[in-house]
Design a protein around this motif. Structure first.
Motif, PDB file in Angstrom:
ATOM      1  N   ALA A   1      -9.103  -2.193   4.156  1.00 47.90           N
ATOM      2  CA  ALA A   1     -10.239  -3.005   3.717  1.00 47.90           C
ATOM      3  C   ALA A   1     -10.833  -2.473   2.423  1.00 47.90           C
ATOM      4  N   GLU A   2     -10.916  -1.158   2.298  1.00 48.77           N
ATOM      5  CA  GLU A   2     -11.475  -0.580   1.075  1.00 48.77           C
ATOM      6  C   GLU A   2     -10.617  -0.950  -0.138  1.00 48.77           C
ATOM      7  N   ALA A   3      -9.301  -0.924   0.027  1.00 50.95           N
ATOM      8  CA  ALA A   3      -8.407  -1.333  -1.060  1.00 50.95           C
ATOM      9  C   ALA A   3      -8.604  -2.814  -1.393  1.00 50.95           C
ATOM     10  N   ALA A   4      -8.793  -3.646  -0.374  1.00 49.78           N
ATOM     11  CA  ALA A   4      -9.021  -5.076  -0.603  1.00 49.78           C
ATOM     12  C   ALA A   4     -10.352  -5.304  -1.310  1.00 49.78           C
ATOM     13  N   LEU A   5     -11.376  -4.566  -0.914  1.00 48.34           N
ATOM     14  CA  LEU A   5     -12.667  -4.673  -1.590  1.00 48.34           C
ATOM     15  C   LEU A   5     -12.536  -4.286  -3.061  1.00 48.34           C
TER      16      LEU A   5
ATOM     17  N   ASP B   1     -21.145  -2.196  -1.319  1.00 46.74           N
ATOM     18  CA  ASP B   1     -21.470  -3.617  -1.390  1.00 46.74           C
ATOM     19  C   ASP B   1     -21.371  -4.323  -0.038  1.00 46.74           C
ATOM     20  N   VAL B   2     -20.946  -3.610   0.986  1.00 48.89           N
ATOM     21  CA  VAL B   2     -20.743  -4.206   2.309  1.00 48.89           C
ATOM     22  C   VAL B   2     -22.087  -4.493   2.963  1.00 48.89           C
ATOM     23  N   VAL B   3     -22.234  -5.737   3.461  1.00 47.89           N
ATOM     24  CA  VAL B   3     -23.480  -6.141   4.119  1.00 47.89           C
ATOM     25  C   VAL B   3     -23.307  -6.416   5.615  1.00 47.89           C
ATOM     26  N   ARG B   4     -22.064  -6.652   6.065  1.00 46.01           N
ATOM     27  CA  ARG B   4     -21.820  -6.925   7.481  1.00 46.01           C
ATOM     28  C   ARG B   4     -20.421  -6.484   7.861  1.00 46.01           C
ATOM     29  N   THR B   5     -20.322  -5.927   9.074  1.00 48.81           N
ATOM     30  CA  THR B   5     -19.021  -5.635   9.663  1.00 48.81           C
ATOM     31  C   THR B   5     -19.002  -6.188  11.079  1.00 48.81           C
ATOM     32  N   ARG B   6     -17.811  -6.598  11.506  1.00 53.46           N
ATOM     33  CA  ARG B   6     -17.593  -7.061  12.874  1.00 53.46           C
ATOM     34  C   ARG B   6     -16.424  -6.265  13.424  1.00 53.46           C
ATOM     35  N   ILE B   7     -16.665  -5.543  14.491  1.00 51.91           N
ATOM     36  CA  ILE B   7     -15.630  -4.706  15.084  1.00 51.91           C
ATOM     37  C   ILE B   7     -15.230  -5.321  16.413  1.00 51.91           C
ATOM     38  N   MET B   8     -13.959  -5.679  16.508  1.00 57.31           N
ATOM     39  CA  MET B   8     -13.420  -6.311  17.712  1.00 57.31           C
ATOM     40  C   MET B   8     -12.521  -5.305  18.421  1.00 57.31           C
ATOM     41  N   LEU B   9     -12.789  -5.073  19.694  1.00 53.25           N
ATOM     42  CA  LEU B   9     -12.052  -4.096  20.492  1.00 53.25           C
ATOM     43  C   LEU B   9     -11.469  -4.751  21.738  1.00 53.25           C
ATOM     44  N   THR B  10     -10.295  -4.306  22.137  1.00 51.14           N
ATOM     45  CA  THR B  10      -9.736  -4.800  23.393  1.00 51.14           C
ATOM     46  C   THR B  10     -10.382  -4.117  24.589  1.00 51.14           C
ATOM     47  N   ASP B  11     -11.053  -2.987  24.366  1.00 47.48           N
ATOM     48  CA  ASP B  11     -11.788  -2.277  25.413  1.00 47.48           C
ATOM     49  C   ASP B  11     -13.096  -1.792  24.807  1.00 47.48           C
ATOM     50  N   VAL B  12     -14.156  -2.571  24.974  1.00 51.56           N
ATOM     51  CA  VAL B  12     -15.434  -2.260  24.323  1.00 51.56           C
ATOM     52  C   VAL B  12     -16.038  -0.952  24.822  1.00 51.56           C
ATOM     53  N   SER B  13     -15.570  -0.438  25.956  1.00 57.79           N
ATOM     54  CA  SER B  13     -16.076   0.851  26.422  1.00 57.79           C
ATOM     55  C   SER B  13     -15.678   1.989  25.469  1.00 57.79           C
ATOM     56  N   ARG B  14     -14.739   1.717  24.565  1.00 56.91           N
ATOM     57  CA  ARG B  14     -14.301   2.723  23.587  1.00 56.91           C
ATOM     58  C   ARG B  14     -14.990   2.533  22.231  1.00 56.91           C
ATOM     59  N   TRP B  15     -16.122   1.850  22.214  1.00 57.61           N
ATOM     60  CA  TRP B  15     -16.819   1.528  20.978  1.00 57.61           C
ATOM     61  C   TRP B  15     -17.210   2.757  20.180  1.00 57.61           C
ATOM     62  N   LYS B  16     -17.508   3.879  20.857  1.00 61.12           N
ATOM     63  CA  LYS B  16     -17.941   5.076  20.133  1.00 61.12           C
ATOM     64  C   LYS B  16     -16.857   5.609  19.196  1.00 61.12           C
ATOM     65  N   GLU B  17     -15.586   5.412  19.563  1.00 64.66           N
ATOM     66  CA  GLU B  17     -14.485   5.857  18.691  1.00 64.66           C
ATOM     67  C   GLU B  17     -14.478   5.057  17.389  1.00 64.66           C
TER      68      GLU B  17
ATOM     69  N   GLU C   1     -13.706  -7.044  10.605  1.00 61.01           N
ATOM     70  CA  GLU C   1     -13.943  -7.972   9.490  1.00 61.01           C
ATOM     71  C   GLU C   1     -15.097  -7.411   8.675  1.00 61.01           C
ATOM     72  N   ILE C   2     -15.052  -7.645   7.383  1.00 63.12           N
ATOM     73  CA  ILE C   2     -16.097  -7.133   6.494  1.00 63.12           C
ATOM     74  C   ILE C   2     -16.555  -8.240   5.544  1.00 63.12           C
ATOM     75  N   ASP C   3     -17.856  -8.304   5.337  1.00 60.58           N
ATOM     76  CA  ASP C   3     -18.446  -9.172   4.312  1.00 60.58           C
ATOM     77  C   ASP C   3     -19.178  -8.285   3.324  1.00 60.58           C
ATOM     78  N   ALA C   4     -19.015  -8.587   2.048  1.00 62.25           N
ATOM     79  CA  ALA C   4     -19.686  -7.842   0.981  1.00 62.25           C
ATOM     80  C   ALA C   4     -20.339  -8.822   0.022  1.00 62.25           C
ATOM     81  N   VAL C   5     -21.386  -8.351  -0.640  1.00 61.99           N
ATOM     82  CA  VAL C   5     -22.084  -9.135  -1.654  1.00 61.99           C
ATOM     83  C   VAL C   5     -22.294  -8.245  -2.861  1.00 61.99           C
TER      84      VAL C   5
END
Length: 113
Positions: free
Chosen positions: A44-48, A57-73, A107-111
């Motif tokens: 993502a950094e290379a794409a930005l 410049d990043v204003v929003r991120t969305r992190i999708m996990l198959t096991d949300v109990s591992r969110w801390k990682e 997913e990342i959104d930047a402005v």
């Protein structure tokens, strides 16, 4: 398929959900949410950068996990990149991704200023 890794429209940049795929086409960090999140953030950094932006410049991120109990990682990797930026961030659990070895996508959104 007809999609872009990232697209810029004016000052807005959207980076698509990206899988943790290495340069050789294989999954990076099999079994590890942290390693897969780090790989995604590298991509993502290379794409930005290609779109004229930086992590600051990043204003929003969305992190999708198959096991949300591992969110801390995923949060650890996210914090290493964005602790000083502090974008809006959402964690969600999904049932699966295209490849069962993928544990996380972001997913990342930047402005631009």
């Amino acid at each position: 398929m007809g999609f872009s890794r990232a697209i810029r429209r004016g000052v807005h940049i959207a980076v698509a959900g990206t899988a943790p795929i290495g340069d050789d086409g294989t999954t990076v960090g099999q079994g590890g949410v942290y390693a897969q999140t780090v790989r995604y953030l590298d991509i993502a950094e290379a794409a930005l950068k290609a779109a004229g932006a930086s992590p600051g410049d990043v204003v929003r991120t969305r992190i999708m996990l198959t096991d949300v109990s591992r969110w801390k990682e995923a949060a650890r990797a996210h914090g290493e990149r964005f602790a000083s930026v502090r974008p809006a961030c959402t964690f969600v659990e999904v049932s699966r991704f295209i490849d069962p070895d993928w544990l996380v996508e972001v997913e990342i959104d930047a402005v631009l200023d």
